[in-house]
Write a protein that holds these residues in place. Structure first.
Motif, mmCIF file in Angstrom:
data_model
loop_
_atom_site.group_PDB
_atom_site.id
_atom_site.type_symbol
_atom_site.label_atom_id
_atom_site.label_comp_id
_atom_site.label_asym_id
_atom_site.label_seq_id
_atom_site.Cartn_x
_atom_site.Cartn_y
_atom_site.Cartn_z
ATOM 1 N N LEU A 90 47.505 47.389 37.042
ATOM 2 C CA LEU A 90 47.651 47.682 35.619
ATOM 3 C C LEU A 90 49.013 48.324 35.413
ATOM 4 C CD1 LEU A 90 44.060 49.062 34.878
ATOM 5 C CD2 LEU A 90 44.873 46.685 34.947
ATOM 6 N N THR A 91 50.012 47.503 35.106
ATOM 7 C CA THR A 91 51.385 47.963 34.965
ATOM 8 C C THR A 91 51.675 48.314 33.506
ATOM 9 O OG1 THR A 91 52.459 45.868 34.417
ATOM 10 C CG2 THR A 91 51.951 46.264 36.748
ATOM 11 N N LYS A 92 52.831 48.879 33.276
ATOM 12 C CA LYS A 92 53.221 49.217 31.894
ATOM 13 C C LYS A 92 53.415 47.963 31.058
ATOM 14 C CE LYS A 92 58.141 49.667 33.187
ATOM 15 N NZ LYS A 92 58.555 48.385 32.624
ATOM 16 N N ASP A 93 53.591 46.825 31.707
ATOM 17 C CA ASP A 93 53.743 45.547 31.007
ATOM 18 C C ASP A 93 52.435 44.786 30.892
ATOM 19 O OD1 ASP A 93 56.555 45.900 30.771
ATOM 20 O OD2 ASP A 93 56.790 45.262 32.858
ATOM 21 N N GLY A 94 51.334 45.426 31.305
ATOM 22 C CA GLY A 94 50.032 44.772 31.247
ATOM 23 C C GLY A 94 49.506 44.434 32.626
ATOM 24 N N PRO A 95 48.300 43.874 32.689
ATOM 25 C CA PRO A 95 47.706 43.553 33.990
ATOM 26 C C PRO A 95 48.416 42.395 34.670
ATOM 27 C CG PRO A 95 46.300 42.779 32.195
ATOM 28 C CD PRO A 95 47.384 43.580 31.567
ATOM 29 N N LYS A 96 48.659 42.563 35.984
ATOM 30 C CA LYS A 96 49.264 41.515 36.794
ATOM 31 C C LYS A 96 48.434 41.330 38.064
ATOM 32 C CE LYS A 96 54.045 42.216 35.230
ATOM 33 N NZ LYS A 96 55.458 42.391 35.670
ATOM 34 N N VAL A 97 48.489 40.150 38.626
ATOM 35 C CA VAL A 97 47.700 39.841 39.819
ATOM 36 C C VAL A 97 48.401 40.347 41.069
ATOM 37 C CG1 VAL A 97 46.672 38.015 41.221
ATOM 38 C CG2 VAL A 97 46.701 37.805 38.728
ATOM 39 N N VAL A 98 47.681 41.155 41.846
ATOM 40 C CA VAL A 98 48.131 41.532 43.188
ATOM 41 C C VAL A 98 47.747 40.422 44.160
ATOM 42 C CG1 VAL A 98 47.888 43.211 45.060
ATOM 43 C CG2 VAL A 98 47.909 43.992 42.672
ATOM 44 N N GLU A 99 46.483 39.992 44.059
ATOM 45 C CA GLU A 99 45.993 38.900 44.900
ATOM 46 C C GLU A 99 44.681 38.392 44.331
ATOM 47 O OE1 GLU A 99 45.211 40.382 48.815
ATOM 48 O OE2 GLU A 99 43.563 41.666 48.167
ATOM 49 N N PHE A 100 44.339 37.173 44.696
ATOM 50 C CA PHE A 100 43.017 36.616 44.418
ATOM 51 C C PHE A 100 42.241 36.538 45.722
ATOM 52 C CE2 PHE A 100 45.121 34.583 40.691
ATOM 53 C CZ PHE A 100 44.253 35.024 39.697
ATOM 54 N N ASN A 101 40.932 36.751 45.636
ATOM 55 C CA ASN A 101 40.035 36.464 46.743
ATOM 56 C C ASN A 101 39.042 35.400 46.298
ATOM 57 O OD1 ASN A 101 41.251 38.295 48.460
ATOM 58 N ND2 ASN A 101 39.800 39.923 48.042
ATOM 59 N N CYS A 102 38.494 34.673 47.258
ATOM 60 C CA CYS A 102 37.627 33.539 46.945
ATOM 61 C C CYS A 102 36.147 33.887 47.097
ATOM 62 C CB CYS A 102 37.994 32.347 47.831
ATOM 63 S SG CYS A 102 37.788 32.622 49.604
ATOM 64 N N ARG A 103 35.836 35.181 47.104
ATOM 65 C CA ARG A 103 34.441 35.618 47.336
ATOM 66 C C ARG A 103 34.286 37.048 46.820
ATOM 67 N NH1 ARG A 103 36.522 39.997 50.072
ATOM 68 N NH2 ARG A 103 38.308 39.273 51.249
ATOM 69 N N PHE A 104 33.058 37.534 46.808
ATOM 70 C CA PHE A 104 32.792 38.907 46.398
ATOM 71 C C PHE A 104 33.552 39.883 47.299
ATOM 72 C CE2 PHE A 104 29.071 36.941 44.436
ATOM 73 C CZ PHE A 104 28.871 37.710 43.297
ATOM 74 N N GLY A 105 34.056 40.958 46.721
ATOM 75 C CA GLY A 105 34.769 41.969 47.494
ATOM 76 C C GLY A 105 33.829 42.915 48.203
ATOM 77 N N ASP A 106 34.329 43.539 49.241
ATOM 78 C CA ASP A 106 33.566 44.488 50.034
ATOM 79 C C ASP A 106 34.458 45.717 50.239
ATOM 80 O OD1 ASP A 106 32.158 45.882 52.009
ATOM 81 O OD2 ASP A 106 31.596 44.069 53.104
#
Length: 425
Positions: free
Chosen positions: A274-290
């Motif tokens: 959540l940057t000052k310019d809005g939300p940006k993607v750090v990474e995508f995962n292909c499944r539920f997180g743990d």
């Protein structure tokens, strides 16, 4: 109804727990499962990466549908195999799973389709990678392109630290083949957020945002882990923010995947900054997180089973209502083994406290020994989730229970949710 869950960690225990709660009459099978899952279903000795064995198991047991927990079987094409055999399965194809298994693929796709993310370049040689680090300066992010069990991201606060990370990945091969290609990425400043979306490839049902704690030490210090705890709600994750992420990140990414000929179905996990310019993607995962799943699912008031089954069977979720949630808060405290996140001890006998209302213990790295005793069998051993009216109460209950878990060399953080609690003061 018979549901097969592939995997044997804390995430899979949470999925089994929730699906059983949604339909108590359902029979839960898990491969390979763990002692916690064995309390609510049948565990079968088939490895999560044995795609042929899992397909044979699903056919033999006449499974209604299969849910894939970890990323490894997804990368091996388990969904492709099951679909070819006409077996309903929840998860993305191997080509779609590249949103996680190849950070280069994901980054190139985001930049091509204008999905907000940090700029990055990919390298396979040490001199070129180090030249890029010196060009960008510090802080800078070094990522292993492949699957590295949540540990292949180094946020380097100095050029020397970044160059050492490159040496570790490309020369010492600390992440094996996952680090044969590295991304050098601009540093994004802000607060991280994990947001899950159930998707049929076109439509998406977003879940509550959660925040996890990757560092081993309190105050978010020390080396990265797969996650030492998670919590929700996060005050910065407003309904307006979720709607913005859905419209500017989730749905555009799904459209991009369709355009590339690899539509994504299952659970798309967006790791956000959540940057000052809005939300940006750090990474995508292909499944539920743990461990986020262990915090999110106990807060879910609506059915997870209904949308999961629809997606597994190739049906649209367009007509399904938005997901419903309980009031209050949840905190998950991970109890880890001695040596984690390095080489973890195993075989230590675990003593669990008496059951506590509002607390659910999800097994991750556990097993039973020849005497039938519960023992450690992995780095992250247990995930202790407490649900309470306030975050402070949830933290106290989760931490208190986790502190009463006993085994040699036990590790845990006592400050899960500290940033949110500090904001509330």
């Amino acid at each position: 109804m018979r549901i097969l869950i592939v995997g044997g960690g804390g995430r899979e225990h949470a999925l089994a727990w929730k699906l059983k709660h949604d339909n108590p009459a359902a029979e839960i099978l898990a491969a390979p499962g763990n002692p916690g899952i064995a309390g609510i279903g049948r565990c079968l000795n088939v490895k999560a990466t044995d795609v042929d064995g899992l397909l044979a198991l699903a056919e033999r047991e006449q499974v209604t549908f299969t849910v894939v927990g970890p990323e490894a079987p997804l990368s091996l094409g388990i969904v492709d195999r099951f679909r070819t055999a006409g077996r309903p399965i929840f998860g993305p194809t191997a080509a779609a799973a590249r949103v996680e298994t190849s950070k280069r693929f994901a980054k190139d796709l985001m930049l091509k389709h204008g999905i907000p993310t940090a700029s990055a370049r990919t390298f396979t040689t040490i001199p070129d990678a180090k030249a890029e680090i010196r060009r960008l300066g510090a802080p800078v992010v070094v990522k292993a392109s492949g699957i590295a069990a949540g540990k292949g991201v180094i946020v380097a606060m100095s050029v020397a630290e970044a160059e050492a990370a490159v040496d570790d990945m490309l020369d010492a091969k600390v992440f094996g083949d996952a680090g044969a290609e590295v991304l050098i990425e601009e540093f994004m400043e802000g607060e991280e957020l994990s947001l899950f979306a159930l998707t049929d490839g076109t439509h998406a049902l977003t879940m509550l945002g959660a925040q996890d704690h990757k560092r081993i030490g309190e105050g978010d210090t020390g080396p990265n882990t797969g996650g030492m705890g998670a919590y929700l709600p996060v005050s910065t994750c407003t309904p307006e923010l979720v709607a913005r992420v859905r419209e500017t990140i989730i749905l555009p990414m799904l459209a991009a995947m369709r355009a590339e000929g690899c539509a994504f179905t299952g659970l798309l996990y967006a790791g956000l900054m959540l940057t000052k310019d809005g939300p940006k993607v750090v990474e995508f995962n292909c499944r539920f997180g743990d461990p986020e799943t262990q915090a999110v699912l106990p807060m879910m008031a609506s059915s997870l089973l209904e949308p999961m089954q629809a997606i597994a069977e190739g049906r649209s979720i367009a007509a399904l209502p938005a997901l419903a949630w309980k009031t209050g808060a949840a905190i998950t405290t991970v109890v880890a083994a001695e040596g984690y996140p390095g080489t973890a001890r195993s075989g230590d006998v675990i003593t669990l406290p008496s059951a506590d209302p509002g607390v659910t213990v999800f097994h991750a790295g556990t097993a039973t020994n020849a005497k039938g005793e519960l023992v450690t069998a992995g780095g992250r051993v247990l995930a202790v989730t407490a649900v309470a009216p306030t975050l402070a109460e949830a933290q106290a209950k989760s931490r208190g229970f986790a502190e009463r878990v006993q085994f040699t060399g036990r590790q845990l953080r006592r400050d899960i949710g500290w940033r949110e609690l500090a904001r509330a003061r």
